[in-house]
Write an enzyme that holds these catalytic residues in place. Structure first.
Site, PDB file in Angstrom:
ATOM      1  N   GLU A  19       0.835  -1.206   0.000  1.00 53.98           N
ATOM      2  CA  GLU A  19       0.000   0.000   0.000  1.00 53.98           C
ATOM      3  C   GLU A  19       0.870   1.256   0.000  1.00 53.98           C
ATOM      4  O   GLU A  19       0.574   2.240  -0.676  1.00 53.98           O
ATOM      5  CB  GLU A  19      -0.946  -0.021   1.211  1.00 53.98           C
ATOM      6  CG  GLU A  19      -1.992  -1.128   1.090  1.00 53.98           C
ATOM      7  CD  GLU A  19      -2.894  -1.229   2.302  1.00 53.98           C
ATOM      8  OE1 GLU A  19      -2.376  -1.498   3.401  1.00 53.98           O
ATOM      9  OE2 GLU A  19      -4.117  -1.028   2.160  1.00 53.98           O
ATOM     10  N   GLU A  58      -4.012  -9.452   4.067  1.00 57.68           N
ATOM     11  CA  GLU A  58      -4.844  -9.117   5.235  1.00 57.68           C
ATOM     12  C   GLU A  58      -6.016 -10.065   5.439  1.00 57.68           C
ATOM     13  O   GLU A  58      -6.439 -10.317   6.559  1.00 57.68           O
ATOM     14  CB  GLU A  58      -5.369  -7.677   5.117  1.00 57.68           C
ATOM     15  CG  GLU A  58      -4.313  -6.598   5.329  1.00 57.68           C
ATOM     16  CD  GLU A  58      -3.438  -6.336   4.110  1.00 57.68           C
ATOM     17  OE1 GLU A  58      -3.551  -7.064   3.102  1.00 57.68           O
ATOM     18  OE2 GLU A  58      -2.623  -5.389   4.176  1.00 57.68           O
TER      19      GLU A  58
END
Ligand code: NAI
Length: 699
Positions: A105, A125
């Site tokens: 990210e 995640e």
């Protein structure tokens, strides 16, 4: 400092330095912002490169911050990435080795990305019951296309950088470096090339669409529903990626944040995060420092080529470690080796193993009838009949022939490892290695620590467990160790439930609905009911005060041992494994109920689940108190990896915390008042009672 700042000509380089994987903890995030500030203040700097020191660009969130305030303190990862987005000088991410989660990210917040081949790229995640919460669901589809991004986000799987770079039209990587070694130089060169280019490209400004729109997302939603019915996260991943394709970037980001926060609070995510931490913690033993020297294990001997010996051997062959199996008779050896071959051949047939690897593995296997062949083995694991006398003969032999310093292990599931150790003159070298059946498949390894087991023996076995891909949990010596000692209480409850009015099918169905892979009766039929019968016969002498339902013994008296005899708690049709409720068994249970004078009552699924699971919890609490398990997470790992406890419920001890220990204790008081149950057992273990009173949990 967790990130270093250096200037090389017109390029500022910010190097993350937070070993082992440059986790983006608070101090790292702050250091990156400081670096950006310095670069901005320096008129000589024209562009900025961000990279990672050591073995990663960045592995993402810092697990040490899990559940702590630091994770949410500014600069939060989202704020940091916004800051990157708004830089007036170009920022180039130089990516290598590992670029995952928050690390990816972060890279997506940079203007450009240069990657080394071989980099492992992922947004994992979902494996913690979450979704990428710092823009991953909004930015990745913009650079890889909706489908590839969604696949990565929903599966959490790792993809190599060169594979991603080969996707037509991808915008994830602006340049592939020739190698990890040349990456930084190439990234700096690239930064110089783009130093004056304006406007600066931002991933957030890229378009995001799927040509089939509605139809595609409906398809994705259906796929996910089938695959992850007990987990809310994958479906939320689809929602958020759909937002990326339909809504303005900032709105999509806000919705991603909401979904992330909601998932954080789900019991499923709490369980998966607990599992993640417990798995790492299980390999640490309080009084065995992580730098304890280990013994070298280059060759392994296995005694007994039966059900367990064969499976145990396969673990080492798979890891490239030569194995010598010893038996008493040639036929037993031949049978054992044939079973190993059959297992491997099935894998080859399914395409899970190449013929070449199969042959390499078999070439590592030798067989023997003579102890002499084991005299150089570094580790010898005994898997002979479960009789102390047989174990005694074996360990006395081993003591005679094994080289000094060799580790002598027993796979016993019920016998006293201290007694076994005492058959030798080197009890410090003796340890229990309790594998589960089928030993080549099941993840769990209970490492049984005798009172004299040396620390370096434990450290060695724990390290070796990792090598053979087992989850090792240390247990002290007691009857049944952690797992079987607890399962005994669970089985006892299952028996009482039959006496009181339930059928095997009802009990199994209730606990399977709760999420267990298999209920106690189907499990008994699979493993063989005669095993428990033999153990109970032995215990009838040792622990005569323990109350049991007699139904299991009566079942065995009927010769119904389970699948292997074509009949157990259920009927089985030849060659099939479907459990068919049995009229004979139901009649047997009813007759026994009459003998006991119990009027059958309707028992709710809720009561069934609570009695089975809380029995595990109470015994687990005793096990902690007795020091048999070092921590509650170890008990959870045993149940998650060896007993089919539902992963999304995090193991019995974690689950008890989710229910609330107060509620668990209240339920136990109700059960204690049931005259057909065991009131004594349902007295809460002192540890459980204390934690419940203090409003605390086990972990
Ligand atoms: P098994 O009966 O399938 O195999 C035992 C093997 O040991 C036989 O092949 C036998 O010929 C051989 N053997 C017996 N005495 C011997 C001796 N003196 N020297 C060399 N070989 C000898 O038994 P299984 O199921 O493999 O169990 C072995 C051990 O593993 C037992 O201690 C058992 O409690 C334990 N265990 C069994 C599990 C299971 O699910 N079957 C699970 C975990 C542990």
């Amino acid at each position: 400092m967790t990130a270093e700042y250096k200037v090389d000509g017109a390029i500022a380089v910010i190097t993350l330095n937070n070993p082992p994987v440059n986790g983006l903890g608070l101090s790292t995030r702050r250091a990156i912002v400081e670096g950006l500030d310095q670069a901005n203040a320096d008129p000589a700097v024209k562009a900025i490169v961000i990279t990672g020191a050591g073995k990663a660009f960045s592995g993402g969130a810092d697990i040490n911050e899990f559940g702590k305030d630091e994770a949410h303190r500014e600069p939060h990862l989202v704020s940091l990435i916004n800051t990157l987005d708004q830089q007036s000088k170009p920022v180039v991410a130089a990516i290598h080795t590992v670029c995952m989660g928050g690390g990816l990210e972060l890279a997506l917040g940079c203007h450009y990305r240069v990657a080394a081949p071989g980099t492992q790229v992922a947004l994992p995640e979902v494996k913690l019951g979450l979704l990428p919460g710092a823009g991953g669901t909004q930015r990745l589809p913009r650079v890889l296309g909706v489908e590839t991004a969604l696949n990565m986000i929903v599966s959490g799987e790792t993809v190599k950088s060169e594979v991603l770079a080969s996707i037509p039209g991808q915008k994830l990587f602006d340049k592939m470096a020739a190698s990890a070694e040349t990456l930084l130089a190439e990234a700096k060169g690239f930064a110089l090339e783009v130093a004056d280019k304006r406007p600066l490209p931002r991933v957030r400004d890229l378009p995001c669409k799927h040509p089939q729109g509605d139809a595609y997302f409906q398809f994705a939603r259906n796929m996910v529903k089938g695959m992850a019915k007990n987990y809310p996260a994958p479906a939320r991943c689809v929602d958020t990626v759909e937002n990326a394709a339909r809504k303005k970037f900032d709105e999509g980001m806000a919705l991603e944040r909401d979904a992330f926060m909601q998932l954080m609070w789900t019991p499923e995510s709490r369980s998966l995060r607990h599992l993640f931490m417990a798995e790492r913690a299980a390999s640490k033993i309080a009084d065995v420092p992580s730098d304890t020297p280990v013994r070298e294990i280059q060759t392994v001997g296995v005694i007994g080529a039966g059900t367990m010996g064969g499976g145990i051997s396969m673990n080492f062959l798979n890891a490239g470690i030569p194995v010598t199996i010893l038996e008493t008779r040639q036929e037993a050896l031949d049978r054992g080796v044939a079973t190993i071959r059959k297992n491997y051949e099935a894998q080859v047939k399914k395409g899970k193993l190449t013929q070449e690897k199969y042959e390499q593995r078999m070439a590592l296997l030798t067989t023997t009838l003579s102890y002499d062949a084991l005299k150089n083995a570094d580790l010898i694991i005994e898997a002979v009949f479960e009789e102390l006398g047989v174990k005694e003969a074996v360990f006395k032999q081993l003591d005679e022939i094994a080289r000094p310093g060799a580790i002598l292990a027993s796979n016993t599931s019920t016998l006293d490892v201290d007694k076994i150790a005492a058959f030798t003159r080197r009890p410090q070298d003796v340890v229990g290695m309790h594998f589960f059946s089928p030993a080549n498949v099941m993840k769990l390894l209970e490492v049984v620590r005798g009172k004299e087991t040396a620390k370096d023996v434990l450290a060695t076995v724990m390290k070796l467990a990792k090598k053979i891909k087992k989850t090792a949990v240390v247990s002290g010596v007691c009857d049944g160790f952690i797992g079987n000692r607890m399962i005994e209480q669970y089985s006892r409850q299952a028996g009482f439930l039959l006496d009181e009015g339930a059928t095997p099918a009802q009990v199994d169905k209730a606990i399977e609905k709760f999420g267990f892979a298999m209920g106690p009766f189907r499990m008994g039929d699979l493993a063989g009911n005669d095993i428990g019968w033999a153990i109970r016969k032995r215990r009838a002498v040792e622990r005569a005060d323990m109350k049991y339902s007699k139904t299991a013994d009566k079942l065995c008296e009927l010769g119904r041992y389970g699948q292997k005899t074509g009949a157990g708690w259920y009927d089985y049709q030849p060659g099939k494994r479907d459990a068919i409720p049995s009229e004979q068994v139901n009649q047997m249970i009813e007759a026994h109920r009459k003998e006991l004078g119990i009027a059958p009552r309707k028992i709710s699924d809720e009561e069934i689940v609570q009695r089975l699971v809380f029995a595990l919890v109470n015994e687990g609490a005793h096990i902690l108190e007795d020091g048999i398990a070092g921590k509650s997470g170890d008990i959870d790992m045993v149940y998650l990896t060896g007993y089919g406890f539902p992963i999304w419920r995090g193991g019995p001890m974690h689950y008890a915390g989710e229910v609330g220990l107060f509620n668990v204790v209240q339920a136990m008081k109700r059960f204690a008042a049931n005259p057909n149950d065991d009131a004594q057992f349902w007295q809460p273990a002192p540890l459980l009672a204390r934690l419940a009173a203090e409003g605390r949990q086990f972990s």
